[in-house]
Scaffold this active site. Structure first.
Site, PDB file in Angstrom:
ATOM      1  N   ASP A 186      35.436 -34.111  25.008  1.00 50.21           N
ATOM      2  CA  ASP A 186      35.158 -33.154  23.939  1.00 50.21           C
ATOM      3  C   ASP A 186      34.570 -33.848  22.699  1.00 50.21           C
ATOM      4  O   ASP A 186      34.705 -35.057  22.517  1.00 50.21           O
ATOM      5  CB  ASP A 186      36.464 -32.461  23.497  1.00 50.21           C
ATOM      6  CG  ASP A 186      36.940 -31.441  24.520  1.00 50.21           C
ATOM      7  OD1 ASP A 186      36.385 -31.379  25.629  1.00 50.21           O
ATOM      8  OD2 ASP A 186      37.895 -30.701  24.186  1.00 50.21           O
TER       9      ASP A 186
ATOM     10  N   HIS B 259      38.205 -37.394  24.834  1.00 53.09           N
ATOM     11  CA  HIS B 259      37.280 -37.125  23.730  1.00 53.09           C
ATOM     12  C   HIS B 259      36.220 -38.214  23.633  1.00 53.09           C
ATOM     13  O   HIS B 259      36.444 -39.335  24.094  1.00 53.09           O
ATOM     14  CB  HIS B 259      38.054 -37.034  22.403  1.00 53.09           C
ATOM     15  CG  HIS B 259      38.950 -35.835  22.339  1.00 53.09           C
ATOM     16  ND1 HIS B 259      40.171 -35.803  22.982  1.00 53.09           N
ATOM     17  CD2 HIS B 259      38.782 -34.621  21.763  1.00 53.09           C
ATOM     18  CE1 HIS B 259      40.733 -34.609  22.778  1.00 53.09           C
ATOM     19  NE2 HIS B 259      39.909 -33.877  22.047  1.00 53.09           N
TER      20      HIS B 259
HETATM   21 ZN    ZN Z   1      37.553 -30.611  19.972  1.00 52.44          ZN
END
Ligand code: ZN
Length: 182
Positions: free
Chosen positions: A4, A152
């Site tokens: 992400d 992430h």
């Molecule tokens: Zn996020």
């Protein structure tokens, strides 16, 4: 594996290098603002066979927005930016913070969106407990069939942990596919 909050200039290329070397295909939930700032990295994600998916334009909390704001200010501009660069218009989304009202869930589904959350949080985003060893340990203890692993585009903990995660999951016999093939 899902990543992400990218793309960015430093971490995303390093993640892409590891995925290429290990021949792993992943899903990147990108932010529209960053897609516009880093077009080459966005194109590289696409060219190397990964799935591009939508994580909003500004990382807003969707619980604070109307359904129209979610769709017209956050999701559509992001997918349009991806499409301008790649020809591909993402229809898979993950709300920032996982935050989405039930009426928005219904609205987005009726508007043709698929909502994908996660089933294994590595906590690589949490600097108080995201050493590479801790991240790998979570995968070792929480792996399961059809897991959607949340990571992430940040580093260095994510980047240091990534080869170990791939090794652990491969050793257990898992294959890596983008979320639209789960
Ligand atoms: Zn996020």
């Amino acid at each position: 594996m899902t990543f992400d909050d990218g793309p960015d200039r430093i971490n995303t290329p390093k993640i892409l290098d590891i995925l290429r070397d290990e021949q792993v295909v992943a899903t990147f939930f990108v932010l529209g603002e960053k897609v516009e700032r880093y077009p080459e990295v966005t194109q590289r994600i696409f060219q190397e066979g990964h799935l591009l998916a939508n994580h909003s334009r500004t990382h807003a909390d969707f619980a604070e927005l109307s359904n129209e704001e979610i769709l017209f200010l956050e999701l559509e501009p992001t997918s349009a930016a991806v499409e301008r660069l790649t020809g591909y218009y993402p229809r898979i989304m993950r709300p920032p913070y996982g935050s989405l009202r039930q009426d928005s869930v219904v609205f987005l589904r009726e508007s043709g969106w698929q909502i994908v959350r996660w089933s294994l949080d590595t906590f690589d985003w949490d600097s108080t407990r995201n050493s590479p060893e801790e991240i790998i340990e979570r995968v070792k203890t929480q792996h399961h069939n059809k897991a959607v692993v949340l990571m992430h585009c940040n580093g260095p903990a994510t980047i240091q942990a990534l080869p170990g995660i791939i090794k652990v999951l491969r050793g257990l016999g898992y294959e890596f596919v983008p979320v639209n093939q789960l």
